[in-house]
Design an enzyme around this catalytic site. Sequence first.
Site, PDB file in Angstrom:
ATOM      1  N   THR A 119       8.931  59.768  11.909  1.00 50.63           N
ATOM      2  CA  THR A 119       7.524  59.453  11.355  1.00 50.63           C
ATOM      3  C   THR A 119       6.470  59.946  12.601  1.00 50.63           C
ATOM      4  O   THR A 119       6.642  59.998  13.547  1.00 50.63           O
ATOM      5  CB  THR A 119       7.561  57.316  11.732  1.00 50.63           C
ATOM      6  OG1 THR A 119       8.227  57.076  10.457  1.00 50.63           O
ATOM      7  CG2 THR A 119       5.942  57.027  10.766  1.00 50.63           C
ATOM      8  N   ARG A 145      13.100  54.051  -1.987  1.00 50.21           N
ATOM      9  CA  ARG A 145      12.443  53.559  -1.116  1.00 50.21           C
ATOM     10  C   ARG A 145      11.273  53.673  -0.031  1.00 50.21           C
ATOM     11  O   ARG A 145      11.932  55.474   0.498  1.00 50.21           O
ATOM     12  CB  ARG A 145      13.836  52.814  -0.137  1.00 50.21           C
ATOM     13  CG  ARG A 145      13.800  52.197   1.106  1.00 50.21           C
ATOM     14  CD  ARG A 145      13.457  52.669   2.513  1.00 50.21           C
ATOM     15  NE  ARG A 145      12.570  52.058   3.459  1.00 50.21           N
ATOM     16  CZ  ARG A 145      12.428  52.740   5.016  1.00 50.21           C
ATOM     17  NH1 ARG A 145      12.084  54.019   4.774  1.00 50.21           N
ATOM     18  NH2 ARG A 145      12.140  51.882   5.476  1.00 50.21           N
ATOM     19  N   VAL A 146       9.863  53.129  -0.373  1.00 47.62           N
ATOM     20  CA  VAL A 146       9.490  53.119   0.868  1.00 47.62           C
ATOM     21  C   VAL A 146       9.083  52.150   1.957  1.00 47.62           C
ATOM     22  O   VAL A 146       8.803  51.359   1.085  1.00 47.62           O
ATOM     23  CB  VAL A 146       8.471  53.232  -0.370  1.00 47.62           C
ATOM     24  CG1 VAL A 146       6.799  53.618   0.764  1.00 47.62           C
ATOM     25  CG2 VAL A 146       8.281  54.567  -1.760  1.00 47.62           C
ATOM     26  N   GLY A 147       8.956  52.957   2.756  1.00 48.70           N
ATOM     27  CA  GLY A 147       8.641  51.273   3.942  1.00 48.70           C
ATOM     28  C   GLY A 147       7.470  51.537   4.233  1.00 48.70           C
ATOM     29  O   GLY A 147       6.432  51.486   3.229  1.00 48.70           O
ATOM     30  N   ASP A 148       6.882  51.423   5.152  1.00 46.91           N
ATOM     31  CA  ASP A 148       5.354  50.717   5.683  1.00 46.91           C
ATOM     32  C   ASP A 148       4.449  52.305   5.681  1.00 46.91           C
ATOM     33  O   ASP A 148       3.311  51.667   5.716  1.00 46.91           O
ATOM     34  CB  ASP A 148       5.500  49.875   6.726  1.00 46.91           C
ATOM     35  CG  ASP A 148       5.540  51.672   8.058  1.00 46.91           C
ATOM     36  OD1 ASP A 148       6.384  51.957   8.081  1.00 46.91           O
ATOM     37  OD2 ASP A 148       4.801  51.773   8.615  1.00 46.91           O
ATOM     38  N   THR A 180       4.725  52.767  13.288  1.00 46.91           N
ATOM     39  CA  THR A 180       5.600  53.735  13.241  1.00 46.91           C
ATOM     40  C   THR A 180       7.287  52.577  13.655  1.00 46.91           C
ATOM     41  O   THR A 180       6.716  51.594  13.735  1.00 46.91           O
ATOM     42  CB  THR A 180       5.792  54.540  14.576  1.00 46.91           C
ATOM     43  OG1 THR A 180       7.602  55.344  14.565  1.00 46.91           O
ATOM     44  CG2 THR A 180       5.277  54.418  15.792  1.00 46.91           C
ATOM     45  N   GLY A 240      10.557  50.177   8.860  1.00 48.50           N
ATOM     46  CA  GLY A 240       9.190  49.557   7.879  1.00 48.50           C
ATOM     47  C   GLY A 240       9.603  48.371   6.967  1.00 48.50           C
ATOM     48  O   GLY A 240       7.747  47.866   6.672  1.00 48.50           O
TER      49      GLY A 240
END
Lengths: 140, 181
Positions: free
Chosen positions: A1, A29-32, A52, A55
């Site tokens: 990131t 999948r999606v993190g922050d 960073t 997530g």
Amino acid sequence: TVGAVALDKFGNTAAATSTGGITAKRPGRVGDSPIVGAGAYADNESGAVSTTGHGESITKVCLAREVTHLMETGLAAQVASETALQKMAARVQGSGGVVTVSKDGGIGKHFTTERMAWAWIKEGKLHYGLECGENFVINL
Amino acid sequence: FEPVVVIHGGAWAIPDKLSSASVDGVCSAARTGYDVLRRGGTAVDAVEASVRSMEDCPAFDAGTGSVLNTKGEVEMDSVIMDGRRLQCGSVACVQNIKNPVSLARAVMEKTDHTLLVGKGANEFAEEIGIQTVPTDSLVTDDAREEWLQFMKFKTTVNVLFRSRAEQTALPSTVCDTVGHD
């Protein structure tokens, strides 16, 4: 990131974050990172933050917004950055890092992982580091 | 106001072989963003330029250098926010885009939305003329190697710890090594 925050000569703040995610993550999948308030936040009334780290943990505590909220209560950028990461560690046992600029140009950067590459420039001086406690300076 | 730019290149257990490139990359990104500010550019211009420079640097997990999912595909996420009026734009799970941060900025400036994902985000990129690139151009040898190592590791874990309860009880040091964006 990767991420960046800035304050321009007009007093405007901005933040941006970009990532390729986690190796061998579940497709979809999606993190922050793309979540406003988690991966980044910017408000001229407080400052700008890019985050960073893990997530899911960052998303649960809305880490970027947490830092700007703490600055709204009067904390300096560095203290707000450290406090928010400590809260994330305590509440969801997550680690990560942030870079922060306050509305008046105060700088914050902190991480609770082994390393984080960081750099900032203000008044013609470049500061950078990788390990905890490092702060190398170059006059531009 | 005195212009300021602050950069990070990711917080994790950065291996020694990537440490120099990571430090050089964040310093270069800071200079890029600061140059924009010195020339009178806005904070949004500066953060976009800085992040683009790191997306183009294979040492970082973003843009070129992105890691691979279980299918061996690249899926990238990005966000940008303008502190003037809380305008923001983001994209998630986009593929074949060299600079996702610029696509996120287009979402912010050219749509009424704040987040576009997957196929829809890629179709939006096509609609506004953002060029797509072959997946191979975004994938480094290191990312392929790491993916292969992880898939071997995952197979081993599955064999050693047959139940999900056993897997979730893995030491946190193992999770820290593999679980950071």
